[in-house]
Design a protein around this motif. Structure first.
Motif, short mmCIF file in Angstrom:
data_model
loop_
_atom_site.label_atom_id
_atom_site.label_comp_id
_atom_site.label_asym_id
_atom_site.label_seq_id
_atom_site.Cartn_x
_atom_site.Cartn_y
_atom_site.Cartn_z
N VAL A 18 1.23 -1.35 -0.27
CA VAL A 18 -0.02 -0.05 0.01
C VAL A 18 0.77 1.66 -0.03
O VAL A 18 0.52 2.23 -1.06
N ASP A 37 10.32 3.58 7.07
CA ASP A 37 9.96 1.78 7.26
C ASP A 37 10.96 1.84 8.03
O ASP A 37 12.28 2.70 8.40
N LYS A 42 14.04 -1.23 2.62
CA LYS A 42 12.94 -0.80 1.98
C LYS A 42 13.48 0.43 1.70
O LYS A 42 12.90 0.70 0.40
N THR A 93 -1.48 -4.86 9.21
CA THR A 93 -2.21 -4.82 10.57
C THR A 93 -2.83 -6.68 10.56
O THR A 93 -3.89 -6.99 9.82
N THR A 131 -6.09 -1.68 6.99
CA THR A 131 -7.58 -1.65 6.99
C THR A 131 -7.83 -1.94 9.09
O THR A 131 -6.96 -3.00 9.28
N GLU A 167 -3.97 -6.55 -5.43
CA GLU A 167 -2.46 -6.39 -5.76
C GLU A 167 -2.72 -6.99 -7.50
O GLU A 167 -3.72 -7.98 -7.25
#
Ligand code: NAD
Length: 429
Positions: A18, A37, A42, A93, A131, A167
């Motif tokens: 995301v 991050d 990353k 999450t 989410t 995705e």
């Protein structure tokens, strides 16, 4: 500094699916992006113009936006917050072993954003893109307030902004969302989010925070329901030698009743002469062919449960004199067959409640055939309880139950205000 007043400086926490897609797409809309991050690898990817994920068209997009100078990343959350006007939370999450959401990463980021905001004087918007279940944004706001000493709604605002990408087609989905949902109670923050998405051609919907938080779960559960429903239909078709794929393709061409808002409004149970009977028939064909159809089976028990809930709600009101507006299974008809409220009233009569009923379309003396037989088998003395005078029902009742209502009854019931307790099963008042 950006020239376009809609172009913002945005930090994104979490550089996974995301976050990475968000960085590329928002940068391509002119915003200046800074990713955060905890994984250095990353951050290094982003700082060399590379994507952190494998996804269609993402490599070119990240390279292009990096070259344009609109993309960078850091492990330093304070720097990212201080250099931006909006922070997106896009961390994972995952589920706990008991099936609950593990929100540790969300709360950790909230602490970091709070600590950074302590040193910031301008207003800041925090948009939760991950989410999360209803109530999470409130907790995130409390954590930020605790760590910053600032006030939610004045110094900062927490917004729920769920993500609907899939995705495999993430960039296309990001740029063509069904709508942009902004759960927020502060106008200034809604306006900031409007600038974030100014380039997107999609309805912009400001709503209450818990509604926005809930939306993604409802969407994904519906998608799962669609898949399992189609699979059960396919299984039954297979055993009967019917082409299930062709059947479902044609099924989807009905955009009036099948793929449409029809039947998708929360309210009371279904009934009538067709839905209960035809559902039973389809389940029975499955059973006769040694097939399980758990989704089809669950529909009826869910519908029964809706009747039980209505019964409990009415009894919990604690009054003995009840008035029902609507008796037929559908407004504007006199069809009582399998009308769910008939069963509820039958149970209430058995418990000694005083009942009066108004339905302008039901004239017991004029009922014929299966319709008459049905009501006589359920409530033989139904005509004793029915009147064609709505005021009589209103005056005789301590609680009014709206089942299905015509326009005149709706106005009268609304005008009741707080005089008589109203239970709106129809969901239309
Ligand atoms: N993947 C999807 O298609 C998709 C679509 C819509 C919504 N979502 C939701 O969005 C959220 C993120 O999903 P994802 O697939 O991008 O997750 P992901 O696991 O790919 O990425 C999460 C990133 O967050 C980073 N992170 C964790 N804790 C951090 C911290 N304290 N500070 C900074 N970074 C931290 C991780 O290192 C990781 O890079 C989830 O809630 C998911 O349910 C996912």
């Amino acid at each position: 500094m950006n020239n376009n007043s809609n172009h913002l400086r945005i930090s994104i926490f979490g550089l996974g699916y995301v976050g990475c897609v968000g960085i590329g797409c928002l940068a391509s809309q002119g915003h200046t992006m800074i990713g955060v991050d905890r994984q250095q690898s990353k951050v290094d990817f982003i700082n060399s113009g590379k994507a952190t994920i494998i996804e269609k068209d993402i490599d070119g997009l990240m390279e292009q936006q990096y070259q344009a100078g609109r993309v960078s990343a850091s492990t330093d959350s304070k720097k990212a917050v201080l250099e931006s006007e909006v922070s997106f939370i896009c961390v994972g999450t995952p589920s706990t072993s008991q099936g609950h959401l593990n929100l540790n990463a969300i709360y950790k980021v909230a602490e970091e954003i709070g600590a950074a905001l302590k040193e910031k004087n301008a207003q800041h918007v925090v948009a939760v893109r991950s989410t999360v279940l209803p109530g999470t944004c409130e907790k995130v706001a409390a954590i930020i307030a605790e760590h910053s000493g600032k006030a939610e709604g004045i110094d900062f605002a927490v917004v729920s902004n769920p993500e609907f990408l899939r995705e495999g087609s993430a960039i296309k989905d990001y740029r063509n969302p069904p709508f942009t949902l902004i759960g927020c109670q502060h106008d200034w923050a809604v306006e900031t989010m409007r600038k974030v998405y100014a380039e997107l051609d999609a309805p912009f919907l400001p709503v209450a925070v818990p509604l926005a938080e809930m939306m993604k779960y409802v969407c994904n559960s519906f998608h799962a329901l669609k898949i399992t429903f189609a699979n059960e239909v396919g299984n039954i078709c297979d055993t009967l030698g019917i082409d299930g794929r062709q059947l479902m393709e044609i099924f989807c061409k009905d955009t009036k009743l099948n793929i449409s808002p029809a039947y998708l409004k929360p309210g009371f149970a279904y009934g009538g002469s067709c839905l209960p009977k035809d559902l039973k028939a389809l389940r029975t064909i499955a059973h006769d062919n040694y097939l399980k159809s758990p989704v089809l089976h669950a529909i009826e028990s869910s519908n029964e449960y809706q009747k039980d809930l209505a019964l409990n709600k009415i009894m919990e009101a604690g009054k003995r004199k009840l008035g029902f507006i609507g008796l037929a299974f559908k407004a504007g008809t006199d069809d009582l067959r399998e009308s769910p409220i008939v069963e509820v009233i039958e149970k209430l009569l058995g418990k000694g409640y005083e009942i009066s009923i108004y339905d302008p379309h039901v004239h017991i003396s004029q009922l014929t055939g299966a319709n008459k037989e049905y009501i006589q088998s359920k409530i033989p003395y139904i005509s004793r309880f029915i009147t064609n005078d709505l005021d009589e029902v209103i005056n005789a009742s301590e609680v009014l139950v709206s089942v299905n209502v015509d326009a005149t009854s709706r106005e009268k019931l609304k005008a009741q205000g707080n005089t008589t307790q109203l239970i709106d099963l129809s969901g239309s008042l």
